[in-house]
Design a protein around this motif. Sequence first.
Motif, PDB file in Angstrom:
ATOM      1  N   GLY A   1      -1.041  -1.263  -6.066  1.00  0.00           N
ATOM      2  CA  GLY A   1      -0.325  -2.171  -5.173  1.00  0.00           C
ATOM      3  C   GLY A   1      -0.116  -3.584  -5.663  1.00  0.00           C
ATOM      4  O   GLY A   1       0.608  -4.361  -5.035  1.00  0.00           O
TER       5      GLY A   1
ATOM      6  N   THR B   1      -7.614  -5.170   1.305  1.00  0.00           N
ATOM      7  CA  THR B   1      -7.177  -4.978  -0.080  1.00  0.00           C
ATOM      8  C   THR B   1      -8.399  -4.928  -0.966  1.00  0.00           C
ATOM      9  O   THR B   1      -9.230  -5.848  -0.933  1.00  0.00           O
ATOM     10  CB  THR B   1      -6.281  -6.164  -0.513  1.00  0.00           C
ATOM     11  OG1 THR B   1      -5.130  -6.190   0.331  1.00  0.00           O
ATOM     12  CG2 THR B   1      -5.829  -6.016  -1.960  1.00  0.00           C
TER      13      THR B   1
ATOM     14  N   ALA C   1       0.835  -1.216   0.000  1.00  0.00           N
ATOM     15  CA  ALA C   1       0.000   0.000   0.000  1.00  0.00           C
ATOM     16  C   ALA C   1       0.863   1.256   0.000  1.00  0.00           C
ATOM     17  O   ALA C   1       0.446   2.305  -0.493  1.00  0.00           O
ATOM     18  CB  ALA C   1      -0.914  -0.007   1.217  1.00  0.00           C
TER      19      ALA C   1
ATOM     20  N   THR D   1      -5.117  -1.304   0.296  1.00  0.00           N
ATOM     21  CA  THR D   1      -4.179  -1.656  -0.775  1.00  0.00           C
ATOM     22  C   THR D   1      -5.018  -1.890  -2.031  1.00  0.00           C
ATOM     23  O   THR D   1      -6.047  -2.570  -1.975  1.00  0.00           O
ATOM     24  CB  THR D   1      -3.399  -2.936  -0.387  1.00  0.00           C
ATOM     25  OG1 THR D   1      -2.813  -2.722   0.903  1.00  0.00           O
ATOM     26  CG2 THR D   1      -2.295  -3.244  -1.400  1.00  0.00           C
TER      27      THR D   1
END
Length: 449
Positions: A393, A320, A63, A349
């Motif tokens: 990411g 994420t 991230a 992320t």
Amino acid sequence: MSTTSPADPLIDLRAGTTLVAGQQPTWPDEAALADVVATLLTYPPLVFAGECDVLRSRIAAAARGEAFVLMGGDCAETFANATADNIRDRIKTVLQMAAVLTYGASVPVVKVGRMAGQFAKPRSSGTETREGVTLPAYRGDMVNDFEFTPEARTPDPTRLLRAYHTSSATLNLVRAFTSGGFADLRHVHDWNRGFVANSANARYEKLARDIDKAMKFMAACGADFETMKTVEFFAAHEALLLDYERPLTRVDSRTGDLYDTSAHLVWVGERTRDGDGAHVDFVSKVRNPIGAKVSDKASPDDVLRLVERINPDNEEGRLTFITRMGAGRVREALPPIVAKVHASGAHVTWVCDPMHGNTFESESGFKTRDFEDIVDEVRGFFEVHRELGTVPGGIHVELTGNDVTECIGGAEKILDADLTKRYESVCDPRLNHQQSLELAFLVAEMLAD
Ligand SMILES: O=C[C@H](O)[C@H](O)COP(=O)(O)O
Ligand SMILES: C=C(OP(=O)(O)O)C(=O)O
């Protein structure tokens, strides 16, 4: 890690069973299901809480732009294909991609296999009709069999136990391959040289030569390649079947926290990411790093709600977003979502899944994806993040180490007419070994830019 979990933290988990869970099979025999769940409760964890914590810290680094995540593997693993050769070839493909991406990104690549548990599939329709016969849809080997007969398509809860054992055997081999010398960077580099030498696309030669020079430079500086014989490799899958994920959730004896011990990372899919649904409730209660798929159908507020539900403490690496917008939509649909989440100060992320928004039916009737669309979506993902000043990411790809013909295009120029030659996926089309490496070379160029 306790194997028989104390009741307290699990009471909260069980409360989620009253919520609506989409995409669950209708098990025909509740008593048989209860027996299976009771058995799963007694099984050892497949992963350890400490490993999940390590992955969380790696994803946190991604991230911040200090690492890059590579998630890859089958759309749907099958019991029959969990052979040593298939597992080895998939790991090999991911390792080869990771080496190229590491060079392009100049940061460590976090390797996550969509494997050792990716046995359940959400479907657009609960049934499938062929020549006038309608049967339950295939929902992954954890539920039923791909064969089109009433017996094969009837959900069978004992398959949850087979999924556990197949995941266990797969993970055992993954650990052996990634720690026993197979993953040696020098081997991986040799494999990549072989790929470039045989590739129909001369474009990759320059990058391959640069990597070769970097390897020689490292050797000349006395780099200890012996320390590069093992790699970290994590396992992930969609936490779809709650009758599997819940009994494998255990209390971490170090902290008293709950971990879903079926995988290091689990994600909620596009079809089950309802902020008030059972899947989001489940992942909000376990400490694993969590993924959430996000398509162009999600509003920025839907996505913020997921942040609130899954990562209320705003912990780095916890959440994420795996965005899958489609090549034609990514440049319009992704910016408002990323901008709103970024403005909220949430630590997330961003990972690009360039597969699921780019599926179409070919003229010959195969479900396929065009390599050009896949590359274009990743390119759009990078453009959006560059414009917004946010961090791209990682990537999340459906792939196999085999030479299948499921996605069209790439340097081998697979055409619609070729799809019939070796179409082996039981669900969505995967990149083959060559196409996966090509993608890695192209993404490495984007990262180097
Ligand atoms: O892998 C993703 C989904 O399970 C898949 O795309 C659903 O496919 P379907 O639309 O054929 O059901
Ligand atoms: C079903 C999947 O994707 P999505 O939830 O994004 O459709 C998948 O990744 O297998």
